[in-house]
Design an enzyme around this catalytic site. Structure first.
Site: not given
Ligand SMILES: *[C@@H]1O[C@H](CO)[C@@H](O)[C@H](O)[C@H]1NC(C)=O
Ligand SMILES: *[C@@H]1O[C@H](CO)[C@@H](O)[C@H](O)[C@H]1NC(C)=O
Ligand SMILES: *[C@@H]1O[C@H](CO)[C@@H](O)[C@H](O)[C@H]1NC(C)=O
Ligand SMILES: *[C@@H]1O[C@H](CO)[C@@H](O)[C@H](O)[C@H]1NC(C)=O
Ligand SMILES: *[C@@H]1O[C@H](CO)[C@@H](O)[C@H](O)[C@H]1NC(C)=O
Length: 826
Positions: A483-485, A490, A600
């Protein structure tokens, strides 16, 4: 004996356990002390260390029974004044075990000694006298600080003694969560503050299990002495068939020798037999008790064969329990069910029974593998009623005679404390050879990576060397990116000990990055809960900002709702996920000492493990409630568009109710399975919260629910869910429920679903609703809102995960949003 009394202190500093090369649980703290003996003694492979390397003042005596000193009971330490053992520990759960075996030494007749034993926070024994030849008292306690003090206080002119002591770390997860009340609705949610005393620990249908056969050195008694009628049960033993499944019980919960044996109802092949198997346990009145049932279906040949009822004190606590499908669809899987008695016991017995289920056509049978009964401290922090209070004080009694006594007593305590401090300082300042450091090995140092991994369980040492992180992720191999945030990438990784982890590597260019990195470490190392994702460690070497978490196999809740092609979740699964995440948030809002606001909450921050158990993640933006620095006015309104509490912009006040709002949006997302903002839709549909509320208010919520749930949701369950979501989305925080109320209502929605489904399937009335549960939406206003002022700055969209290609709530909306902020916020 009389005369001046002053303190005696044993300072036990920096330790580590001997690194056991065999795999399994390695306690961070492992103090085993043979009191009053010059020798170390080995008891079933555990070495109890002599305490005579310590200076003993004239107020303590080393007493020995015989010359041949071969076990821990042959010696004792006698205290004629208030005395303390001080252990430096890694904060967290610990066993404290006190071993007593009285004998005569000089003029001291130990069976007549009367004394109290306490920690900084709880009283274990109060005016206690040892009446049996050998007795071990075991306590389970959360030590919030880096040291544990055990204080021995003689009563009046008596003296105190102890033969041996154990202070040993316990996995924080051993006893956690919110156990249900036995025979009533609701649950007990302050377990982490609770000190527990083991009263009974029983291996049903099998032999006694001794500390050498238990990874946490527990003793399990046999059940025959507790059975009311021995001839109603059979012993079953199938130890090799026991499995442990991740997320359920582990070998630390109880060994296979407990799960692999059970007492089974002896129905004598008579399908008409109808009886209960009952065990009776003596307990002390005036306390609540924690009951842990250990189950493992080692008797069924196939799934859904065994159904039975479980009773505590004649109250039904589980009806028609089917062990094979209660948690997982499998046989011989070990798990526990925890309960807390509703109130302090008025009777001095606890009765536990299993009995036949009333489901038509089911063979009368039932089993129990193990049971633990633990006493819970009372509201004064005592596990033993008496005048002694935590912290070494005495209770004030109204009775005049006792006031005098108590005052004298308090003075005496103060004097004793003074003495203790002086002695303590002297010892610290001057002669270091008098400080005792048993078993100083290399655990705390980050030398060899084996030692590092072993020490991660300690809250104080979350740091992981960069080399270990690189090894775990194959040097941040792109093939392992999951994943990318906004924060960075990640990766999936595997630590040296085989633990699967998710490694989040911060992007050094991210401005917010460092603050969030720090917050996340602070929050996650303080707050541990079944429904919060756990931090395994972090790395800040070479200016890296790396966080290592437990790997959550099933990814985000969002990915299971839409856009990823994953199979759809059933309504029951969705309710359970909502309940789990509500529990995590409820814990944050009310748990431990201070309240934390997540800020959040969204479906992308709710992660699912291999059993689809929900855990709340991403604490980078969270804030502690009541303690937020009021002067720090530049705190930006943060969060994710579509989930943000409108009152939070309007009034710039941050409260727990902002999380409740966001959670309400998540609930509708779960129900409708669509993005919270979808600009491609017709205008009135773009914002999910508005759209769903419109239909909820019309009483036609079923019009907009996920197609794949059509016909599956019991109407009452949907109504309850919709009402709860609606309350969460109330315009004003004060009108919204607390997370505790939301949790309760979701559980009710689940019960309604289950009851409804059962009724559909069976025509008999054996599965009625479990009583009438009162509706409780009334007292929101009583939950004192702690608010702080914050100013608004825009910063949105960054948090979204780019890996989710069709995610429309992210970047594309951030412009719209910052305009909103400009017009409304300033
Ligand atoms: C007891 O064990 C400790 C720690 O291993 C050691 O330092 C000490 O010398 C031992 N004492 C005796 C009398 O063997
Ligand atoms: C079951 O096992 C226990 C412990 O081994 C034993 O004391 C008891 O007599 C056994 N009961 C039966 C019915 O065999
Ligand atoms: C207990 O452990 C010993 C070895 O320490 C082993 O021989 C024995 O079989 C174990 N007993 C049970 C019931 O597991
Ligand atoms: C089993 O125990 C429960 C609770 O005490 C009781 O209601 C039930 O009638 C009992 N069943 C039998 C067959 O004795
Ligand atoms: C147990 O003691 C703690 C204080 O350490 C207290 O907060 C808690 O309420 C007590 N438990 C009960 C059941 O009264």
């Amino acid at each position: 004996m009389g005369g001046e009394k002053f303190g005696f202190l044993i300072w036990v500093s920096s330790i580590t356990c001997l690194l056991c090369l065999c795999h399994g649980y390695v306690p961070v703290d492992n103090y085993l002390i043979n009191c009053g003996s010059p020798n170390n003694v080995t008891v079933t492979a555990r070495v109890f260390i002599s305490d005579t390397l310590l200076t003993s003042t004239s107020e303590t005596l080393a007493a020995s029974n015989r010359n041949s000193v071969s076990d821990i009971y042959q010696t004792a330490r006698i205290f004629t004044g208030i005395s303390k053992y001080r252990f430096s520990v890694a904060p967290g759960r610990h066993w404290v075990r006190l071993h007593f075996s009285p004998f005569h030494y000089q003029t001291f007749q130990m069976e007549s000694a009367k004394f109290s034993v306490s920690s900084q926070t709880h009283v274990f024994l109060s005016d206690f006298t040892v009446t049996s030849r050998v007795i071990m008292k075991e306590y389970y306690l959360n030590v919030p600080t880096d040291h544990l003090e055990l204080t021995f206080t003689p009563s009046g002119k008596s003296f105190a003694f102890v033969n041996a002591l154990e202070v040993v770390s316990v996995p924080d997860t051993l006893i956690s969560g919110d156990p249900s009340f036995a025979g009533s609705h609701g649950s007990f949610n302050e377990l982490s503050l609770q000190a527990l005393e083991t009263v009974h620990r029983v291996n049903m249908g099998g032999p006694r299990v001794t500390p050498d056969n238990d990874t946490l050195s527990r003793t399990w008694k046999t059940d025959s002495e507790f059975l009311v009628e021995n001839n109603l049960v059979m012993n079953v033993s199938k130890i090799p068939s026991v499995h442990y499944k991740p997320g359920l019980a582990t070998e630390e919960t109880a060994p296979k020798s407990v799960y692999g044996t059970c007492s089974e109802m002896n129905s004598g092949s008579n399908p008409a037999s109808n009886f209960n198997v009952t065990w009776v346990f003596d307990v002390e009145t005036g306390f609540q008790y924690f009951l842990r049932f250990h189950f493992c279906d080692i008797v069924s040949k196939s799934l859904n064969q065994l159904y039975f009822n479980l009773y505590v004190d004649s109250m039904m606590v589980v009806r028609d329990l089917d062990l094979s499908s209660y948690v997982v669809n499998a046989l011989a899987v070990a798990y526990v069910m925890d309960f807390v008695t509703v109130s302090e016991k008025k009777s001095d017995r606890i009765r536990v029974s299993i009995g036949r289920s009333s489901i038509h056509g089911v063979y009368p049978n039932g089993i129990l593998n193990g049971l633990e009964i633990m006493k819970m401290n009372n509201s004064k922090g005592q596990l033993s009623t008496g005048t002694f209070l935590p912290g070494g004080g005495l209770t004030k009694k109204k009775n005049v005679g006792l006031i005098v006594g108590a005052t004298v007593g308090s003075l005496f305590v103060l004097v004793a404390f003074g003495g203790f401090i002086i002695l303590f300082k002297k010892r610290r300042g001057g002669n270091h050879s008098k400080t005792w450091t048993p078993l100083s090995t290399n655990g705390a140092a980050s030398g060899s990576s084996g030692a590092t991994v072993a020490s991660l369980a300690s809250n104080s040492s979350y740091r992981i060397p960069l080399a270990a992180v690189k090894e775990a992720t194959n040097s941040f191999d792109e093939n392992r990116a999951i994943g990318v945030g906004g924060f960075g990438r990640v990766y999936k990784g595997v630590l040296q000990d085989g633990t699967q982890v998710a490694v989040k590597r911060g992007n050094p260019k991210s401005q917010q990055g460092f603050a969030e990195f720090k917050t996340e470490i602070e929050m996650l190392s303080q707050f541990r809960h079944r429904h919060l994702v756990s931090l395994i460690g972090y790395c800040d070497e070479n200016r890296e900002m790396i966080l290592v978490y437990e790997h959550m196999k099933n990814g985000t809740l969002k990915s299971h709702l839409y856009g990823s092609g994953l199979p759809t979740l059933s309504w029951k699964q969705r309710l359970e996920i909502c309940i789990g995440s509500a529990r995590g948030l409820h814990y944050l809002h009310t748990g431990d000492s201070k309240s934390v606001i997540h800020r959040d909450v969204k479906s992308a921050n709710i992660l699912l493990d291999e059993n689809l158990m929900a855990k709340v993640a991403d604490f980078g933006l969270s804030k502690t409630g009541p303690e937020i620095d009021q002067t720090h006015v530049s705190t930006a309104v943060k969060g994710s568009f579509g989930y943000l509490d409108p009152e939070y912009f309007r009034r710039q006040q941050l409260t727990e109710k902002s999380d409740v709002y966001s959670f309400g949006v998540v609930m509708f997302e779960v129900l409708c399975a669509r993005p919270v903002i979808d600009p491609t839709l017709p205008r009135e549909m773009v914002n999910l919260a508005e759209w769903a509320m419109k239909w909820q208010k019309k009483g036609q919520l079923e019009q907009v629910i996920d197609q794949s749930l059509r016909g599956e949701i019991v109407p009452d369950s949907l109504r309850k869910f919709g009402e709860t979501g609606e309350k969460c989305l109330a315009d004003y925080g004060v009108d919204r429920p607390s997370m505790g109320d939301v949790l309760w209502n979701l559980e009710y929605a689940l019960q309604l679903q289950e009851a409804g489904v059962d009724c559909d399937q069976e025509d008999d009335n054996s599965t009625n609703m479990i009583g009438e549960l009162p509706l409780r939406f009334n007292d929101y206003n009583n939950h004192g809102d702690t608010s702080v002022s914050v100013a608004i700055e825009g910063r949105f969209g960054e948090e979204e995960e780019e890996s989710c290609g069709d995610d429309l709530s992210g970047v594309s909306m951030s412009k719209v949003f910052s305009q909103l902020v400009k017009s409304e916020g300033r």
